[in-house]
Design a protein around this motif. Structure first.
Motif, PDB file in Angstrom:
ATOM      1  N   SER A  15       3.859  18.921   9.957  1.00  0.00           N
ATOM      2  CA  SER A  15       3.432  17.629  10.699  1.00  0.00           C
ATOM      3  C   SER A  15       2.286  16.798  10.226  1.00  0.00           C
ATOM      4  O   SER A  15       2.490  15.548  10.381  1.00  0.00           O
ATOM      5  N   ARG A  19       2.459  12.661   9.356  1.00  0.00           N
ATOM      6  CA  ARG A  19       1.721  11.695   9.692  1.00  0.00           C
ATOM      7  C   ARG A  19       0.897  11.113   8.481  1.00  0.00           C
ATOM      8  O   ARG A  19       0.984   9.527   8.464  1.00  0.00           O
ATOM      9  N   ASN A  49       4.502  21.474  15.370  1.00  0.00           N
ATOM     10  CA  ASN A  49       4.932  20.257  16.162  1.00  0.00           C
ATOM     11  C   ASN A  49       5.623  19.074  15.706  1.00  0.00           C
ATOM     12  O   ASN A  49       5.347  18.102  16.064  1.00  0.00           O
ATOM     13  N   LYS A  52       7.885  17.054  17.526  1.00  0.00           N
ATOM     14  CA  LYS A  52       7.422  16.356  18.651  1.00  0.00           C
ATOM     15  C   LYS A  52       6.547  15.186  18.020  1.00  0.00           C
ATOM     16  O   LYS A  52       6.624  14.148  18.763  1.00  0.00           O
ATOM     17  N   VAL A  53       6.046  15.400  16.861  1.00  0.00           N
ATOM     18  CA  VAL A  53       5.458  14.147  16.136  1.00  0.00           C
ATOM     19  C   VAL A  53       6.397  13.176  15.621  1.00  0.00           C
ATOM     20  O   VAL A  53       6.063  11.947  15.897  1.00  0.00           O
ATOM     21  N   ALA A  55       9.001  12.535  17.218  1.00  0.00           N
ATOM     22  CA  ALA A  55       9.780  11.824  18.509  1.00  0.00           C
ATOM     23  C   ALA A  55       8.596  10.882  18.948  1.00  0.00           C
ATOM     24  O   ALA A  55       9.073   9.709  19.379  1.00  0.00           O
ATOM     25  N   LYS A  56       7.503  11.301  19.023  1.00  0.00           N
ATOM     26  CA  LYS A  56       6.358  10.570  19.672  1.00  0.00           C
ATOM     27  C   LYS A  56       5.740   9.387  18.713  1.00  0.00           C
ATOM     28  O   LYS A  56       5.581   8.299  19.106  1.00  0.00           O
ATOM     29  N   GLU A  57       5.730   9.638  17.293  1.00  0.00           N
ATOM     30  CA  GLU A  57       4.936   8.649  16.476  1.00  0.00           C
ATOM     31  C   GLU A  57       6.030   7.933  15.644  1.00  0.00           C
ATOM     32  O   GLU A  57       5.277   6.850  15.118  1.00  0.00           O
ATOM     33  N   PRO A  59       9.586   7.091  16.278  1.00  0.00           N
ATOM     34  CA  PRO A  59      10.890   6.991  16.919  1.00  0.00           C
ATOM     35  C   PRO A  59      12.038   6.264  16.091  1.00  0.00           C
ATOM     36  O   PRO A  59      13.141   6.602  16.377  1.00  0.00           O
TER      37      PRO A  59
END
Length: 85
Positions: A15, A19, A49, A52-53, A55-57, A59
Motif C-alpha cells: 500500500s 501511494r 490495506n 482500501k487505498v 478504492a479510496k485514493e 478510484p
C-alpha cells in the motif's frame, strides 16, 4: 470503448508503494494521446490495506484480487486473463 493497453501492476502488501508510485504512472499514461489505457492493480491477497487505498485514493484504477496468493508470475497471468475478458 475498446482499450488499446492494459497496464498491469502486481501488488502484495504494497500500500505504501502504491501511494508512492501510482501518481507518476497515471501521469505518464496521460502523455500518450494515441492509445487508450486502463491501469489495473492485481492484488495477490495482501494482508495490508492495499485494496482500501486503491478504492479510496485511486478510484480511476481497476483493482482486482487473486482468489489466493499465487506469487508474482501467476498473479500476472491471472491479471492478463482478466484484461482479455
Amino acid at each position: 470503448m475498446k482499450l488499446d493497453i492494459t497496464l498491469i501492476i502486481t501488488n502484495w502488501n504494497g500500500s505504501s508503494l502504491l501511494r508512492e508510485c501510482l501518481p507518476s504512472v497515471l501521469e505518464a499514461v496521460k502523455f500518450d494521446r494515441h492509445h487508450s489505457y486502463e491501469v489495473m492493480v492485481i492484488d495477490d491477497c495482501s494482508a495490508d490495506n492495499s485494496l482500501k487505498v486503491l478504492a479510496k485514493e485511486f478510484p480511476e484504477i481497476r483493482a482486482e484480487k487473486t482468489p489466493e496468493n499465487l506469487g508474482f508470475q501467476e498473479a500476472n497471468n491471472y491479471a492478463v486473463s482478466l484484461a482479455e475478458s
